[in-house]
Motif scaffolding. Structure first.
Motif, mmCIF file in Angstrom:
data_model
loop_
_atom_site.group_PDB
_atom_site.id
_atom_site.type_symbol
_atom_site.label_atom_id
_atom_site.label_comp_id
_atom_site.label_asym_id
_atom_site.label_seq_id
_atom_site.Cartn_x
_atom_site.Cartn_y
_atom_site.Cartn_z
ATOM 1 N N LEU A 161 0.801 -1.224 0.000
ATOM 2 C CA LEU A 161 0.000 0.000 0.000
ATOM 3 C C LEU A 161 0.834 1.274 0.000
ATOM 4 O O LEU A 161 0.406 2.290 -0.539
ATOM 5 C CB LEU A 161 -0.954 -0.003 1.191
ATOM 6 N N ALA A 162 2.010 1.232 0.579
ATOM 7 C CA ALA A 162 2.850 2.427 0.626
ATOM 8 C C ALA A 162 3.284 2.877 -0.765
ATOM 9 O O ALA A 162 3.726 4.009 -0.936
ATOM 10 C CB ALA A 162 4.086 2.168 1.488
ATOM 11 N N HIS A 163 3.111 2.014 -1.763
ATOM 12 C CA HIS A 163 3.589 2.317 -3.107
ATOM 13 C C HIS A 163 2.472 2.642 -4.103
ATOM 14 O O HIS A 163 2.689 2.595 -5.310
ATOM 15 C CB HIS A 163 4.442 1.154 -3.619
ATOM 16 N N TRP A 164 1.287 2.949 -3.619
ATOM 17 C CA TRP A 164 0.211 3.360 -4.517
ATOM 18 C C TRP A 164 0.502 4.752 -5.066
ATOM 19 O O TRP A 164 0.820 5.673 -4.318
ATOM 20 C CB TRP A 164 -1.142 3.409 -3.800
ATOM 21 N N ASP A 165 0.340 4.910 -6.377
ATOM 22 C CA ASP A 165 0.376 6.224 -7.015
ATOM 23 C C ASP A 165 -1.078 6.586 -7.292
ATOM 24 O O ASP A 165 -1.720 5.982 -8.157
ATOM 25 C CB ASP A 165 1.188 6.176 -8.304
ATOM 26 N N LEU A 166 -1.602 7.542 -6.554
ATOM 27 C CA LEU A 166 -3.015 7.925 -6.662
ATOM 28 C C LEU A 166 -3.231 9.217 -7.438
ATOM 29 O O LEU A 166 -4.369 9.656 -7.595
ATOM 30 C CB LEU A 166 -3.612 8.074 -5.255
ATOM 31 N N ASP A 167 -2.156 9.836 -7.932
ATOM 32 C CA ASP A 167 -2.269 11.149 -8.571
ATOM 33 C C ASP A 167 -3.234 11.158 -9.753
ATOM 34 O O ASP A 167 -4.145 11.980 -9.814
ATOM 35 C CB ASP A 167 -0.893 11.660 -9.009
ATOM 36 N N HIS A 168 -3.049 10.271 -10.723
ATOM 37 C CA HIS A 168 -3.930 10.236 -11.898
ATOM 38 C C HIS A 168 -5.357 9.898 -11.473
ATOM 39 O O HIS A 168 -6.316 10.522 -11.927
ATOM 40 C CB HIS A 168 -3.421 9.207 -12.914
ATOM 41 N N PHE A 169 -5.487 8.925 -10.590
ATOM 42 C CA PHE A 169 -6.807 8.520 -10.116
ATOM 43 C C PHE A 169 -7.556 9.702 -9.501
ATOM 44 O O PHE A 169 -8.737 9.898 -9.776
ATOM 45 C CB PHE A 169 -6.681 7.382 -9.098
ATOM 46 N N LYS A 170 -6.875 10.482 -8.687
ATOM 47 C CA LYS A 170 -7.545 11.596 -8.006
ATOM 48 C C LYS A 170 -8.016 12.681 -8.978
ATOM 49 O O LYS A 170 -8.950 13.414 -8.682
ATOM 50 C CB LYS A 170 -6.643 12.182 -6.927
ATOM 51 N N SER A 171 -7.422 12.735 -10.168
ATOM 52 C CA SER A 171 -7.888 13.702 -11.163
ATOM 53 C C SER A 171 -9.107 13.174 -11.937
ATOM 54 O O SER A 171 -9.799 13.948 -12.588
ATOM 55 C CB SER A 171 -6.759 14.061 -12.134
ATOM 56 N N HIS A 172 -9.359 11.877 -11.860
ATOM 57 C CA HIS A 172 -10.504 11.251 -12.544
ATOM 58 C C HIS A 172 -10.931 10.022 -11.731
ATOM 59 O O HIS A 172 -10.732 8.882 -12.149
ATOM 60 C CB HIS A 172 -10.105 10.861 -13.970
ATOM 61 N N PRO A 173 -11.518 10.228 -10.544
ATOM 62 C CA PRO A 173 -11.768 9.148 -9.582
ATOM 63 C C PRO A 173 -13.063 8.366 -9.819
ATOM 64 O O PRO A 173 -14.017 8.452 -9.050
ATOM 65 C CB PRO A 173 -11.820 9.902 -8.259
ATOM 66 N N ILE A 174 -13.085 7.569 -10.864
ATOM 67 C CA ILE A 174 -14.339 6.924 -11.242
ATOM 68 C C ILE A 174 -14.603 5.614 -10.495
ATOM 69 O O ILE A 174 -13.691 4.870 -10.157
ATOM 70 C CB ILE A 174 -14.410 6.673 -12.761
ATOM 71 N N LEU A 175 -15.879 5.388 -10.248
ATOM 72 C CA LEU A 175 -16.391 4.125 -9.724
ATOM 73 C C LEU A 175 -17.073 3.447 -10.903
ATOM 74 O O LEU A 175 -18.068 3.955 -11.435
ATOM 75 C CB LEU A 175 -17.394 4.375 -8.589
ATOM 76 N N LEU A 176 -16.482 2.348 -11.347
ATOM 77 C CA LEU A 176 -17.017 1.616 -12.497
ATOM 78 C C LEU A 176 -17.804 0.400 -12.052
ATOM 79 O O LEU A 176 -17.679 -0.066 -10.924
ATOM 80 C CB LEU A 176 -15.872 1.118 -13.390
ATOM 81 N N SER A 177 -18.548 -0.149 -12.977
ATOM 82 C CA SER A 177 -19.211 -1.425 -12.790
ATOM 83 C C SER A 177 -18.370 -2.487 -13.487
ATOM 84 O O SER A 177 -18.155 -2.427 -14.705
ATOM 85 C CB SER A 177 -20.607 -1.382 -13.399
ATOM 86 N N SER A 178 -17.829 -3.408 -12.715
ATOM 87 C CA SER A 178 -17.169 -4.617 -13.227
ATOM 88 C C SER A 178 -16.008 -4.363 -14.187
ATOM 89 O O SER A 178 -15.823 -5.122 -15.138
ATOM 90 C CB SER A 178 -18.198 -5.544 -13.879
ATOM 91 N N HIS A 179 -15.238 -3.324 -13.981
ATOM 92 C CA HIS A 179 -14.080 -2.988 -14.835
ATOM 93 C C HIS A 179 -14.461 -2.844 -16.306
ATOM 94 O O HIS A 179 -13.642 -3.066 -17.186
ATOM 95 C CB HIS A 179 -12.964 -4.035 -14.711
ATOM 96 N N ASN A 180 -15.703 -2.474 -16.573
ATOM 97 C CA ASN A 180 -16.156 -2.329 -17.952
ATOM 98 C C ASN A 180 -15.911 -0.888 -18.396
ATOM 99 O O ASN A 180 -16.633 0.024 -18.016
ATOM 100 C CB ASN A 180 -17.643 -2.686 -18.066
ATOM 101 N N TYR A 181 -14.890 -0.701 -19.228
ATOM 102 C CA TYR A 181 -14.458 0.627 -19.657
ATOM 103 C C TYR A 181 -15.184 1.123 -20.902
ATOM 104 O O TYR A 181 -14.945 2.224 -21.356
ATOM 105 C CB TYR A 181 -12.960 0.622 -19.968
ATOM 106 N N ARG A 182 -16.062 0.329 -21.477
ATOM 107 C CA ARG A 182 -16.592 0.632 -22.809
ATOM 108 C C ARG A 182 -17.857 1.469 -22.870
ATOM 109 O O ARG A 182 -18.142 2.053 -23.882
ATOM 110 C CB ARG A 182 -16.801 -0.663 -23.564
#
Length: 178
Positions: free
Chosen positions: A39-60
């Protein structure tokens, strides 16, 4: 290379009217593949600029975005977040996801890109796995059947799941034990 890991030990509905939920989405426990995410090695920078909650990893599809993460941070030995589902806005998937969360049936999975140069190959029960020591979080999804062994045991223990889901969970647990 995109990877996903699922975890479901705890989630709590914070506000039913606004669709807010708090959840642990990852830990340093050994997952079904034998991998460990440090956990100490998570890079959250990109995520925090676009913090989406998806359904089932479906990106389409656009309706697969069922909410957003208002907050995401490492707390002790857990990656925890607060999500806001897009309920009552015309997205049935978001409404159903939050409905499941209210029933205590939400499981979450992290979608991430590992830094394989920083990853360490390890052996867990005679099988090759990875200890991830650098990973960029892309998204966190709500999923139906978690791959984390602790989460599978919890799901199996509910006793009131559909027989086909119960069979699938039993098969996954057998795979873990082999």
């Amino acid at each position: 290379m995109l990877r996903t890991k699922v975890y479901r030990p705890f989630s709590k509905v914070l506000d039913e009217k606004t669709g807010r939920l708090s959840a642990i989405v990852s830990s340093e426990s050994v997952d079904r593949d034998g991998d460990i995410i440090r956990l100490a090695h998570w890079d959250l920078d990109h995520f925090k600029s676009h913090p989406i909650l998806l359904s089932s990893h479906n990106y389409r599809g656009l309706k697969n975005q069922i909410g957003e993460w208002i907050d995401m941070k490492v707390e002790g030995s857990q990656l925890v977040g607060e999500a806001k589902y897009y309920i009552k806005e015309g997205n049935e998937e978001a409404d159903w996801g939050f409905n499941l969360a209210q029933k205590g049936r939400a499981a979450f999975s992290v979608g991430f890109v590992p830094d394989m140069g920083a990853a360490k190959e390890i052996m867990i029960d005679g099988k090759s796995a990875y200890e991830f020591r650098g990973q960029e979080l892309l998204e966190v999804s709500q999923v139906t059947v978690p791959s984390n062994p602790q989460a599978l045991q919890a799901l199996k223990g509910l006793g009131s799941v559909h027989p086909e889901v119960d069979l699938l969970v039993s098969e996954m647990l057998e795979d873990i034990e082999e």
